[in-house]
Design an enzyme around this catalytic site. Sequence first.
Site, short mmCIF file in Angstrom:
data_model
loop_
_atom_site.label_atom_id
_atom_site.label_comp_id
_atom_site.label_asym_id
_atom_site.label_seq_id
_atom_site.Cartn_x
_atom_site.Cartn_y
_atom_site.Cartn_z
N SER A 127 73.61 33.58 62.56
CA SER A 127 72.37 33.60 62.44
C SER A 127 72.31 34.30 63.41
O SER A 127 70.40 34.95 62.48
CB SER A 127 71.39 32.18 62.71
OG SER A 127 71.22 31.90 64.26
N LYS A 163 67.38 32.54 68.93
CA LYS A 163 66.30 32.04 67.91
C LYS A 163 66.32 33.20 68.17
O LYS A 163 65.59 33.35 69.80
CB LYS A 163 65.41 31.25 66.55
CG LYS A 163 67.01 30.30 66.52
CD LYS A 163 67.23 31.36 65.06
CE LYS A 163 68.09 30.22 63.86
NZ LYS A 163 69.41 30.25 64.98
#
Length: 219
Positions: A127, A163
């Site tokens: 990701s 993230k």
Amino acid sequence: MDNAQLTRKQKDFFDFIIDYKKDHDVWPTYREIADAFNYKSPNSVTQNIQALLKKGYLVKTDDDEYDIHPDYEGNLGLKKTAGIPVRGLIAAGYLQEAVEADLGRITLETLFPNMDDMFALRVSGMSMKDAGIYDGDFVLLMDSDVKDGDIGAVLYNGETSLKRIYSDKDGLRLEPANEEYDDIVIEPDIFEEVRVIGKYIGHVNRTGIHKGIPTKKAS
């Protein structure tokens, strides 16, 4: 053999043992080590020895004694891969005469002076690939404040995620660096259950050591 990096204090402790054994062909006693480092208790010696055992710099013998790992014996406590030699100066302006000198080594502590406050996690997933962080990489994290747009490791509901982190009145938004993944939005009523466990400061993979990338501004 991929051993963990020593802290500065651990390296000083290990170098003392190496140098002593080189000079006397025996290990120093606990009292000699304690006196050398002004330890008030032999427990401090034991704790350092246990740390060196755990990191692979010392081993236990068949006689239940301690010894230096063969990779380090006779090498003054430094593996050849412990640092990159700095062999001199090179001009980055006009041409100048080459200057050769032994200017020490570049180590992880050179790149990251606050190593004692750092830890690493191994990445699982893709990701963050557009930030140059891939599956299997080791991210380097530090327990420090995370600003809007910084990359950080988050613990939420027993699960972790790496993230970009954004926070506002609407809650917390965890933004991936891969368009195949969606943002993770955490509402205000459960916001307190989220914990940022580390700020990203770099990552390590087979291509080398990569220091932190610039903060991305919220769009």
